[in-house]
Motif scaffolding. Structure first.
Motif: not given
Length: 152
Positions: A142-147
Motif C-alpha cells: 500500500i503506497s498511500y494512506a490517509g488518516e
C-alpha cells in the motif's frame, strides 16, 4: 493564502541478524509528541528545498550517527494524516534502508532515551501506532494512506 501542511521523513532502518530481519527503533523523550513510545530510528521534518529522501539521510546522520548512501534508501509508503482538531496536517514519507556505515548510537540524548533492534514481524506494542500502520502498509504494497480525515 493556501493551506500549509507539514512534512516529515521517517526511516525504517533494517538489518539481518542470524537470518532474522530486524528494525531499529528509538524511544522518544522530551519531544512533546508520544514521549515514552518507540519510533522510527531516524525521522524529522523536511526543510524547504530538501527532498524527503535527503531529509531522511540527514536525520539518520544527526540522530543515529550513521551514513546512508542515496541509492541505498528506498521509498516504502506515504501517509497524509491530520489530528482530531484538523489543526495539524502532515505528509509523511516513509523510507527503508538496510545498508549503512557506522554503528547506530544515540546522538540526541535529549530526544531519545534508548535504541533497540526488534524483529520486523514482532514489533513492540509501544511503537507509535501510525508508524506501525505505515510499516504494515509498506509490507502489504500500500503506497498511500490517509488518516484522520472525515471520509477515510
Amino acid at each position: 493564502e493556501h493551506y500549509r501542511t507539514l512534512s516529515a521523513s521517517k526511516l525504517f532502518l533494517t538489518r539481518k541478524n542470524g537470518g532474522v530481519e530486524e528494525m531499529l527503533l528509538q524511544r522518544r523523550k522530551n519531544t512533546g509528541y508520544c514521549d515514552g513510545m518507540r519510533d522510527c530510528g531516524g525521522r524529522g521534518h523536511v526543510d524547504a528545498g530538501v527532498s524527503m529522501k535527503i531529509a531522511v539521510i540527514r536525520e539518520a546522520k544527526e540522530e543515529l550517527g550513521i551514513e546512508i548512501a542515496y541509492e541505498d534508501v528506498s521509498f516504502c509508503t506515504f501517509t497524509h494524516k491530520t489530528g482530531q482538531d484538523y489543526e495539524d496536517t502532515y505528509y509523511n514519507g516513509f523510507f527503508t534502508a538496510s545498508v549503512f556505515s557506522g554503528t547506530p548510537r544515540i546522538c540526541e540524548p535529549e530526544k531519545c532515551s534508548e535504541l533497540g533492534w526488534f524483529p520486523v514481524d514482532k514489533l513492540p506494542e509501544d511503537l507509535i501506532p501510525d508508524r506501525s500502520r505505515a510499516w504494515n502498509h509498506s509490507r502489504g504494497g500500500i503506497s498511500y494512506a490517509g488518516e484522520g480525515f472525515i471520509h477515510e
